[in-house]
Motif scaffolding. Structure first.
Motif, short mmCIF file in Angstrom:
data_model
loop_
_atom_site.label_atom_id
_atom_site.label_comp_id
_atom_site.label_asym_id
_atom_site.label_seq_id
_atom_site.Cartn_x
_atom_site.Cartn_y
_atom_site.Cartn_z
N GLU A 1 0.78 -1.34 0.00
CA GLU A 1 -0.01 0.03 0.09
C GLU A 1 0.87 1.30 -0.13
N ASP A 2 2.10 1.18 0.35
CA ASP A 2 3.18 2.32 0.20
C ASP A 2 3.52 2.56 -1.02
N SER A 3 3.30 1.65 -2.13
CA SER A 3 3.78 2.10 -3.46
C SER A 3 3.32 3.24 -4.03
N SER A 4 4.01 4.41 -4.17
CA SER A 4 3.71 5.45 -4.49
C SER A 4 4.81 6.47 -5.06
N ILE A 5 4.51 7.61 -5.64
CA ILE A 5 5.34 8.56 -5.91
C ILE A 5 5.44 9.50 -4.60
N TYR A 6 6.76 9.66 -4.03
CA TYR A 6 6.93 10.78 -3.08
C TYR A 6 7.68 11.72 -3.56
N LEU A 7 7.00 13.07 -3.43
CA LEU A 7 7.63 14.25 -3.70
C LEU A 7 7.88 15.05 -2.69
N CYS A 8 9.18 15.83 -2.75
CA CYS A 8 9.45 16.95 -1.80
C CYS A 8 9.26 18.38 -2.65
N SER A 9 8.90 19.29 -1.90
CA SER A 9 8.58 20.57 -2.35
C SER A 9 9.34 21.60 -1.35
N VAL A 10 9.56 22.78 -1.89
CA VAL A 10 9.94 23.96 -1.12
C VAL A 10 9.18 25.26 -1.65
N GLY A 11 9.00 25.91 -0.72
CA GLY A 11 8.21 27.34 -0.96
C GLY A 11 8.18 28.20 0.29
N GLY A 12 7.47 29.22 0.29
CA GLY A 12 7.31 30.31 1.45
C GLY A 12 5.89 29.62 2.01
N THR A 13 5.66 30.60 2.88
CA THR A 13 4.45 30.10 3.81
C THR A 13 3.42 30.76 2.87
N GLY A 14 3.79 31.61 1.98
CA GLY A 14 2.61 32.60 1.19
C GLY A 14 2.48 32.08 -0.23
N GLY A 15 1.23 32.19 -0.65
CA GLY A 15 1.36 31.91 -2.01
C GLY A 15 2.12 32.97 -2.99
N ASN A 16 2.49 33.95 -2.35
CA ASN A 16 3.48 34.55 -3.41
C ASN A 16 4.62 33.96 -3.54
N GLN A 17 4.95 32.88 -3.06
CA GLN A 17 6.22 32.12 -3.34
C GLN A 17 5.77 30.78 -3.35
N PRO A 18 5.38 30.47 -4.39
CA PRO A 18 4.57 29.15 -4.78
C PRO A 18 5.85 27.90 -4.65
N GLN A 19 5.33 26.91 -4.42
CA GLN A 19 5.93 25.67 -3.97
C GLN A 19 6.56 24.88 -5.54
N HIS A 20 7.95 24.81 -5.34
CA HIS A 20 8.54 24.09 -6.38
C HIS A 20 8.80 22.64 -5.85
N PHE A 21 8.78 21.83 -6.90
CA PHE A 21 8.88 20.39 -6.45
C PHE A 21 10.14 19.72 -7.25
N GLY A 22 10.72 18.61 -6.34
CA GLY A 22 11.56 17.89 -6.75
C GLY A 22 10.94 16.74 -8.04
N ASP A 23 11.95 15.98 -8.43
CA ASP A 23 11.35 15.15 -9.69
C ASP A 23 10.69 14.00 -8.96
N GLY A 24 10.72 13.85 -7.66
CA GLY A 24 9.79 12.65 -7.08
C GLY A 24 10.57 11.25 -7.18
N THR A 25 10.09 10.29 -6.18
CA THR A 25 10.48 8.93 -6.11
C THR A 25 9.56 8.01 -6.27
N ARG A 26 9.89 7.30 -7.34
CA ARG A 26 8.81 6.04 -7.58
C ARG A 26 9.23 5.22 -6.62
N LEU A 27 8.29 4.59 -5.77
CA LEU A 27 8.61 3.49 -4.79
C LEU A 27 7.66 2.30 -5.24
N SER A 28 8.06 1.18 -5.50
CA SER A 28 7.31 -0.09 -5.49
C SER A 28 7.52 -1.09 -4.38
N ILE A 29 6.63 -1.62 -3.77
CA ILE A 29 6.92 -2.62 -2.81
C ILE A 29 6.49 -4.00 -3.30
N LEU A 30 7.27 -5.02 -3.14
CA LEU A 30 6.77 -6.39 -3.62
C LEU A 30 6.51 -7.18 -2.55
#
Lengths: 115, 113
Positions: A86-115
């Motif tokens: 059930e943990d099989s997902s894409i996990y993404l980190c992002s950075v940004g300010g506390t306000g919307g005038n500093q929108p969040q930008h994302f990393g490319d993500g980690t695709r995780l598959s659990i067998l």
């Protein structure tokens, strides 16, 4: 905008194991965020990570399952513990300010598959 | 609690034509921000356009523009002169001053040559 590097880009893991995902930013940022994107779904915030304090987790996510570190203003890790399929997902980190005038930008993500 | 709804799971457009993606949201706050993000198969989330709630003027970024109707809580994205590279999943997102992004379910856009 900040350049965000995420490692690993993908991994296949056995159930019951743990994996740590790294997120590195090329500039100092106050807030970092970790999101989960389950297959075919939208993004859901796991937690907010501020440097020097405990991460703040969203409803449905707990520290024992998703421990987060934030040792400095350019780096964070997310560990997915005791993994199940059930943990099989894409996990993404992002950075940004506390306000919307500093929108969040994302990393490319980690695709995780659990067998 | 704030919610974001995208009622179009899939949309299709002919290359060079115009397409509009719909988004509605619900909030009791007066100060907030709205975004459209694009996620191609490479899975990277790319910011397309943003709108401040306090601004009446609709945001525009090259071929991308929004129709922001604050009273109706509607925030649609218009893509003009569609290109093959526009094919992706598009997410509408909301945030207040706290920084947490709330995403809609997404709309998968295909572009036909």
């Amino acid at each position: 905008s900040a350049v965000i590097s995420q490692k690993p880009s993908r991994d296949i893991c056995q159930r019951g194991t743990s994996l740590t995902i790294q997120c590195q930013v090329d500039s100092q940022v106050t807030m970092m965020f970790w999101y989960r994107q389950q297959p075919g779904q939208s993004l859901t915030l796991i937690a907010t990570a501020n440097q020097g304090s405990e991460a703040t987790y969203e409803s449905g996510f707990v520290i024992d399952k998703f421990p987060i570190s934030r040792p400095n203003l350019t780096f964070s890790t997310l560990t997915v513990s005791n993994m199940s399929p059930e943990d099989s997902s894409i996990y993404l980190c992002s950075v940004g300010g506390t306000g919307g005038n500093q929108p969040q930008h994302f990393g490319d993500g980690t695709r995780l598959s659990i067998l | 609690a704030q919610t974001v709804t995208q009622s179009q799971p899939e949309m299709s457009v002919q290359e060079a034509e115009t397409v509009t993606l719909s988004c509605t949201y619900d909030t009791s706050e007066s100060d907030y921000y709205l975004f459209w993000y694009k996620q191609p198969p490479s899975r990277q989330m790319i910011l397309v356009i943003r709108q401040e709630a306090y601004k009446q003027q609709n945001a525009t970024e090259n071929r991308f523009s929004v129709n922001f109707q604050k009273a109706a809580k509607s925030f649609s994205l218009k893509i003009s002169d569609s290109q093959l590279g526009d094919a992706a999943m598009y997410f509408c997102a909301y945030t207040n001053q706290g920084g947490k992004l709330i995403f809609g379910q997404g709309t998968e856009l295909s572009v036909k040559p």
